[in-house]
Enzyme design. Structure first.
Site, mmCIF file in Angstrom:
data_model
loop_
_atom_site.group_PDB
_atom_site.id
_atom_site.type_symbol
_atom_site.label_atom_id
_atom_site.label_comp_id
_atom_site.label_asym_id
_atom_site.label_seq_id
_atom_site.Cartn_x
_atom_site.Cartn_y
_atom_site.Cartn_z
ATOM 1 N N GLU A 127 6.292 12.681 -59.087
ATOM 2 C CA GLU A 127 5.747 12.722 -60.441
ATOM 3 C C GLU A 127 4.430 13.490 -60.440
ATOM 4 O OE1 GLU A 127 4.082 8.700 -61.596
ATOM 5 O OE2 GLU A 127 5.153 8.214 -59.747
ATOM 6 N N LYS A 129 0.622 14.394 -60.782
ATOM 7 C CA LYS A 129 -0.633 13.665 -60.603
ATOM 8 C C LYS A 129 -1.628 14.191 -61.637
ATOM 9 C CE LYS A 129 -3.814 12.012 -57.105
ATOM 10 N NZ LYS A 129 -5.073 12.254 -57.795
ATOM 11 N N LYS A 326 -1.733 17.546 -52.753
ATOM 12 C CA LYS A 326 -2.759 18.245 -53.548
ATOM 13 C C LYS A 326 -2.555 19.747 -53.459
ATOM 14 C CE LYS A 326 -6.063 15.170 -54.803
ATOM 15 N NZ LYS A 326 -7.372 15.301 -54.291
ATOM 16 N N CYS A 444 -28.079 54.391 -47.925
ATOM 17 C CA CYS A 444 -28.367 55.178 -46.729
ATOM 18 C C CYS A 444 -28.361 56.623 -47.222
ATOM 19 C CB CYS A 444 -27.269 54.968 -45.685
ATOM 20 S SG CYS A 444 -27.255 56.273 -44.446
HETATM 21 S S1 IVH Z 1 0.110 6.131 -58.708
HETATM 22 C C1 IVH Z 1 -1.941 3.775 -55.558
HETATM 23 N N1 IVH Z 1 0.697 8.154 -60.230
HETATM 24 O O1 IVH Z 1 -4.522 9.310 -58.805
HETATM 25 C C2 IVH Z 1 -2.686 4.300 -56.713
HETATM 26 N N2 IVH Z 1 -1.585 7.842 -59.670
HETATM 27 O O2 IVH Z 1 -5.639 9.143 -56.067
HETATM 28 C C3 IVH Z 1 -2.018 5.485 -57.299
HETATM 29 N N3 IVH Z 1 -3.093 9.477 -60.703
HETATM 30 O O3 IVH Z 1 -6.416 6.414 -59.222
HETATM 31 C C4 IVH Z 1 -1.306 5.159 -58.502
HETATM 32 N N4 IVH Z 1 -1.543 10.586 -61.786
HETATM 33 O O4 IVH Z 1 -5.897 7.777 -61.299
HETATM 34 C C5 IVH Z 1 -0.284 7.481 -59.606
HETATM 35 N N5 IVH Z 1 1.384 9.843 -61.616
HETATM 36 C C6 IVH Z 1 0.409 9.196 -60.998
HETATM 37 C C7 IVH Z 1 -0.936 9.596 -61.113
HETATM 38 C C8 IVH Z 1 -1.906 8.885 -60.418
HETATM 39 C C9 IVH Z 1 -2.837 10.480 -61.523
HETATM 40 C C10 IVH Z 1 -4.420 9.131 -60.193
HETATM 41 C C11 IVH Z 1 -4.813 7.702 -60.454
HETATM 42 C C12 IVH Z 1 -5.250 7.142 -59.119
HETATM 43 C C13 IVH Z 1 -5.450 8.384 -58.307
HETATM 44 C C14 IVH Z 1 -5.167 8.116 -56.860
#
Ligand code: IVH
Length: 680
Positions: A127, A129, A326, A444
């Site tokens: 999914e 991020k 990332k 130069c």
């Molecule tokens: S899953 C275990 N799903 O990423 C905690 N996090 O680095 C992770 N984030 O604090 C939860 N999109 O703010 C998850 N699709 C997604 C996400 C997501 C953004 C952020 C979230 C979390 C951080 C972790």
């Protein structure tokens, strides 16, 4: 073997240097973390923070004696602000471990399989991020009662009133009602909203937000719900807890459940049967990412089975069943080890920052041009400084900022050399007119400087597009006496090259063939290749279009040159003088005698898109539809309102609808906004 005293001393010295660097890194990381998590500071970027963290982690692996359990890198980010009520999370809000490439992802799978004692396939879920603010929402009997930030993972801040202003957070859940439910997700600001907000703030001379995450955080972590309302935020759900009596087996089932309860859940997601499919999803999203409506920084990859998630559990602050892939950072930090001087074709001395190889935007870089002394002064850069380098896409890296807080005191000021580092000739300061102002450049002034000669040769050959002849080969030809100037290139024989060590018959043949093909050039290219002061690619084109032939240009007087649009007095003078110099005219004659053919420049308009029909659909993130239309027409193309089999390309932006579907079904080439921009 016993270490000698000298060796011991060196070791002590490096150990001291490492310990100082570790301390500097810890201080700066802590400062950025504080600013980032508790003050909503707009100027802190993730890339810089991550880059410093990476250096610290690498150092601690090499020098474990400096590991300190109590130091900031071992603590979870953020602490609640005092101005909001505190909320204790029922389930700790975790972080994710990052992976930065396929290999690290594979290593994660290997560890996971080992832990599960599993050799067979594991089902994954991918999914997006999102880059916003993580929030937790509590529902009792289907009603939204409390929303909180992550805080330190254990205790967050109650921002319920602000969250209630977000339309995509349901106040009442769809039936069936649940006695208790926690939903986690990301509160976000879209890229479009950020653009509008920043342009409004700019007019009002207010502070601008660096990215969508800071804007979302800044809007929610302030006490005025009216302000939060005006910021038009969004909420995207990605996880849920408290479903004790539900028979969900997979993380992907949770997404379905969230959708049916009335939450917005991103539709770009994928169930994957193996890691190869995960990688395909990651690559697919990478292409869409620039046009995606929200800021994102990667892909969350999880083991889909909830049972397996349970088995894998959590270590420290992060689960073992989930990682964040990332995308490459476009900014990184590094230490400037030296500032070297490059002598250009015109003799200009260009300072160059040299640093240890650093990964930025997917490639390793070790040099960045600093342009001129003004630039060094503007940045306040010294040798030994820790700097932020930036590289967007294919762009050459540049130093954008000096982290002065990272200074140890041993940094050295850079001084322009008084003599040319290549030929030892005198260096002179000159004022150079730039587009909007003037700057100082150092030259130069030795006309016979070897560096000038070499750069000119490279420039000429690269304008002629003789790709077989790279800088190293050209230098060898010159050193071996095969050529005295660039005109000699055009009389080279296969036998001349073959005789040189490490040149086979095949490579000699390729070089000669390529020279033969490329010796015919249009006038615009020829003028550009001559390296006349102030005559770059564009100016050369304007001149060629207006004069048509080299003879006419050579005979032209200053007034005739001046009349041309875009040609100013500096260009005219430089050109006029160039063609009055006997050496230059002889050089041109020699080129022609040796086989260079200068073709007449046709006065034709740009017809790059002739016979092409475009259909525009959805909102393009990088330009308006009107502008896109104008550009297509200017390039000789057509814009149609609907997709048919005669459509050449569909340019699809955000929320593209039926036109995109139709294009797909007809197999018509689809371009993202970014791809279209590249094309024009
Ligand atoms: S899953 C275990 N799903 O990423 C905690 N996090 O680095 C992770 N984030 O604090 C939860 N999109 O703010 C998850 N699709 C997604 C996400 C997501 C953004 C952020 C979230 C979390 C951080 C972790």
């Amino acid at each position: 073997m016993q270490k000698s005293d000298t060796e011991k001393k060196i070791q002590q010295r490096t150990s001291l240097a490492v310990s100082r660097r570790v301390q500097k890194l810890r201080d700066e990381i802590a400062r950025l973390r504080e600013a980032y998590h508790t003050k909503n500071a707009p100027n802190v970027t993730d890339d810089v923070y991550d880059s410093l963290n990476r250096e610290l982690r690498t150092l601690l692996v090499q020098y474990p004696e400096f590991v300190d359990e109590n130091s900031p890198e071992n603590r979870i980010a953020g602490r609640p602000l005092d101005k909001f009520e505190k909320v204790k999370h029922r389930e700790r809000m975790l972080s994710l471990n990052d992976v930065f490439d396929k290999e690290e992802l594979r290593a994660w799978e290997k560890r996971t399989k080992k832990l599960l004692n599993e050799n067979s396939k594991i089902g994954y879920f991918c999914e997006v991020k999102f880059d916003g603010l993580a929030v937790s929402l509590i529902y009792k009997n289907g009603k939204f009662i409390q929303g909180a930030t992550r805080g330190d993972g254990f205790v967050g801040e109650d921002i319920t009133q602000n969250l209630k202003t977000i339309n995509s957070i349901p106040i009442l859940l769809n039936e069936p009602h649940l006695p208790y439910l926690e939903v986690r997700g990301e509160a976000l600001m879209s890229k479009k909203t950020l653009l509008l907000l920043n342009s409004k703030n700019k007019k009002a001379e207010k502070q601008l937000f660096a990215n969508t995450r800071n804007a979302a955080a800044g809007s929610l972590r302030q006490l005025d719900p009216q302000l939060a309302l005006e910021r038009h935020l969004d909420f995207i759900a990605y996880d849920t807890f408290g479903l004790k009596n539900h028979s969900l087996n997979k993380h992907s089932d949770k997404h379905e459940m969230l959708r049916s309860l009335g939450f917005k859940v991103e539709k770009l997601e994928a169930k994957c049967n193996n890691l190869e499919e995960v990688i395909i999803f990651i690559r697919k999203f990478e292409k869409i990412r620039p046009d995606f409506p929200y800021g994102t920084d990667g892909i969350v990859v999880s083991v889909d089975s909830l049972d397996l998630q349970e088995v894998l559990g959590v270590i420290g602050k992060a689960p073992r069943y989930m990682v964040a892939f990332k995308y490459p950072a476009e900014k990184a930090t590094t230490i400037v080890q030296d500032i070297k001087i490059n002598v250009g074709r015109t003799g200009v001395l260009t300072p160059l920052a040299v640093f240890s190889p650093t990964l930025v935007a997917g490639s390793t870089v070790s040099k960045a041009t600093l342009h001129n002394l003004d630039q060094i002064e503007r940045l306040g850069l010294k040798i030994g400084d820790t700097v932020v380098i930036e590289k967007a896409g294919d762009v050459i890296p540049k130093v954008v900022e000096v982290l002065t807080k990272m200074r140890s005191g041993g940094e050295k000021k850079f001084v322009m050399p008084k003599i040319c580092p290549v030929c030892g000739g005198a260096v002179k300061k000159k004022n150079v007119a730039e587009k909007t102002d003037t700057s100082v450049a150092y030259y130069c002034i030795n006309p016979k400087c070897k560096a000038k000669d070499e750069r000119f040769l490279e420039h000429f050959i690269s304008v002629f597009e003789i790709y077989e002849l790279g800088p190293k080969i050209l230098k060898r030809f010159k050193d071996e006496g095969l050529i005295t100037d660039v005109a000699d290139i055009f009389t080279l024989k296969k036998e001349d090259i073959e005789l040189l060590p490490r040149f086979g018959e095949k490579s000699a043949e390729n070089i000669i063939r390529e020279i033969g093909i490329k010796r015919k050039v249009k006038l615009s290219k020829f003028l550009w290749a001559l390296g006349i002061l102030h005559v770059g690619e564009e100016t050369a084109r304007d001149l060629a279009i207006n004069f048509g032939t080299l003879e006419r240009l050579i005979k032209a007087n200053l007034d005739e040159m001046n009349e041309i649009e875009n040609i100013g007095i500096a260009v005219s003078k430089s050109l006029y003088n160039f063609f009055r110099d006997k050496n230059n005219l002889n050089f041109i004659k020699k080129l022609e005698k040796n086989g260079v053919i200068v073709l007449k420049e046709e006065k034709k308009k740009n017809n790059k898109f002739s016979r092409l029909t475009f259909v525009l659909t959805g909102a393009l993130s990088n330009m308006s539809r009107e502008i896109a239309k104008e550009k297509i027409i200017a390039l000789g193309g057509k814009v149609a309102g609907s997709v048919s089999k005669n459509t050449s390309y569909v340019v699809a932006g955000l929320e593209a609808g039926s036109k995109l579907t139709k294009a797909k079904s007809l197999g018509i080439k689809i371009l993202s906004g970014a791809e279209f921009l590249k094309m024009i």
